[in-house]
Design an enzyme around this catalytic site. Structure first.
Site, PDB file in Angstrom:
ATOM      1  N   HIS A 170      19.394  34.979 -16.461  1.00  0.00           N
ATOM      2  CA  HIS A 170      20.424  35.890 -15.959  1.00  0.00           C
ATOM      3  C   HIS A 170      21.641  35.915 -16.879  1.00  0.00           C
ATOM      4  CE1 HIS A 170      18.872  35.820 -11.501  1.00  0.00           C
ATOM      5  NE2 HIS A 170      18.075  36.460 -12.330  1.00  0.00           N
ATOM      6  N   HIS A 181       8.936  40.259 -14.255  1.00  0.00           N
ATOM      7  CA  HIS A 181       8.474  41.079 -13.141  1.00  0.00           C
ATOM      8  C   HIS A 181       6.983  41.391 -13.260  1.00  0.00           C
ATOM      9  CE1 HIS A 181      12.573  42.611 -11.492  1.00  0.00           C
ATOM     10  NE2 HIS A 181      12.686  41.394 -11.999  1.00  0.00           N
ATOM     11  N   ASN A 188      12.371  47.118  -9.303  1.00  0.00           N
ATOM     12  CA  ASN A 188      12.122  47.351 -10.722  1.00  0.00           C
ATOM     13  C   ASN A 188      12.934  48.510 -11.292  1.00  0.00           C
ATOM     14  OD1 ASN A 188      10.245  45.262 -11.210  1.00  0.00           O
ATOM     15  ND2 ASN A 188       8.586  46.464 -10.296  1.00  0.00           N
ATOM     16  N   ARG A 220      13.375  40.770 -18.429  1.00  0.00           N
ATOM     17  CA  ARG A 220      12.987  40.811 -17.021  1.00  0.00           C
ATOM     18  C   ARG A 220      11.660  41.542 -16.819  1.00  0.00           C
ATOM     19  NH1 ARG A 220      18.216  41.850 -16.219  1.00  0.00           N
ATOM     20  NH2 ARG A 220      17.930  43.997 -15.521  1.00  0.00           N
TER      21      ARG A 220
END
Length: 327
Positions: free
Chosen positions: A195, A70, A97, A66
């Site tokens: 995910h 991000h 975050n 991630r």
């Protein structure tokens, strides 16, 4: 006759410019094997460190994957997620975050690269290579990572808040946000499959459990038995507890995430929203029906696509010596 020729020349130049501009913003200058001459063992060095990390801390696979997501969605894939701020105003200080972990792993990889090839491999490229290595370590197919990114020198909490896709996004917002980054609807559903790894804070989905429409209700698109289980873990206003996004399979890269969505057990509103579009729903149905026949290959393709967002290449930006601060 001079005027028409001049007009034609101008028109051709304008057309060339129109075609070139998107490339500058979306991947121009990247290539597989960018460090072949300047740091030929770069990817092997990263893999050696990541093999050691994953053998003792496999739970970092989700957060490290991630971290690349991000980073790319805010200012592009240029390492700004890694920068520290003395006033806590950097991207990493934004609430979306807070679930990211493993910054020390990126530092460890960067230290090894600096020892072998000083000032050569960017932190942005480290994020991209690490993301590939953690998904491979957890069961995904390998894919070639394009490299050649340079590091940015700006990191803003507010930009993170404004650019990261919220977990409560509906399908219209999801498609628009991905399209704005040059990504397709297929990229949206494929990358959502990430995910399958990692955890989330209760605060990212607690509205679905306790106050979905502001009336103390639950989300009707979430399975009632699943709601009951989640409520045992997440009390109202819980900001700290972590919950597996793909229960029982949180450290394995597989297609079980797609199995959960039609059962109304996707953790986020944005997961459930994938059933509200014919293309994303068809993709989920295909993976379930065929046991993920194309997902693993598709994931590599979409990760490469994402890795091209807003990159800095050539002489833009810099190659940071330490990932947490500008040179």
């Amino acid at each position: 006759m001079a005027c028409p020729k001049l007009f034609l020349s101008c028109l051709l130049l304008q057309l060339m410019f129109l075609f070139l501009v998107p490339e500058v913003a979306h991947g121009q200058g990247l290539k597989v094997g960018f460090y072949q001459k300047t740091c030929p063992n770069a990817e092997a060095i990263v893999k050696k460190v990541m093999d050691q990390v994953m053998s003792v801390a496999p739970s970092l696979s989700g957060p490290l994957l991630r971290m690349h997501f991000h980073d790319c969605f805010v200012r592009g894939c240029e390492g700004s997620i890694l920068l520290n701020s003395s006033t806590n105003q950097a991207e990493k200080d934004a609430p979306p975050n807070f679930s990211l972990r493993g910054y020390q792993v990126i530092d460890r990889v960067k230290t090894a690269l600096e020892k072998a090839c000083p000032g050569t491999v960017s932190c942005a490229d480290v994020l991209a290579i690490v993301a590939r290595d953690v998904v491979v370590a957890t069961g995904a197919l390998s894919y070639d990572v394009e490299t050649g990114r340079r590091d940015g020198n700006v990191s803003s909490l507010n930009e993170a808040l404004n650019n990261l896709v919220p977990p409560n996004a509906n399908i219209t917002t999801l498609k628009a946000d991905f399209a704005m980054k040059g990504l397709s609807v297929k990229d949206l559903v494929v990358l959502s499959g990430g995910h399958t790894l990692g955890t989330s804070h209760c605060s990212s989905f607690s509205d679905r459990l306790y106050n979905f429409t502001g009336k103390g209700d639950t989300d009707p698109k979430l399975d009632s038995n699943y709601i009951a289980r989640l409520k045992l873990k997440c009390k109202p206003n819980d900001q700290t507890t972590l919950v597996e996004m793909d229960p029982g399979s949180v450290r394995t890269f597989d297609i079980k995430y797609f199995d959960l969505i039609p059962k109304r057990r996707g953790l986020f509103t944005s997961d459930a929203a994938l059933l509200d579009d014919s293309e994303t729903k068809a993709y989920i149905d295909l993976q379930i029906k065929t046991g993920g026949s194309t997902f693993f290959k598709d994931f590599g393709v979409s990760m490469v696509n994402m890795g091209r967002i807003g990159v800095l290449t050539g002489t833009a930006g810099e190659v940071r010596k330490v990932c947490a601060k500008v040179n």
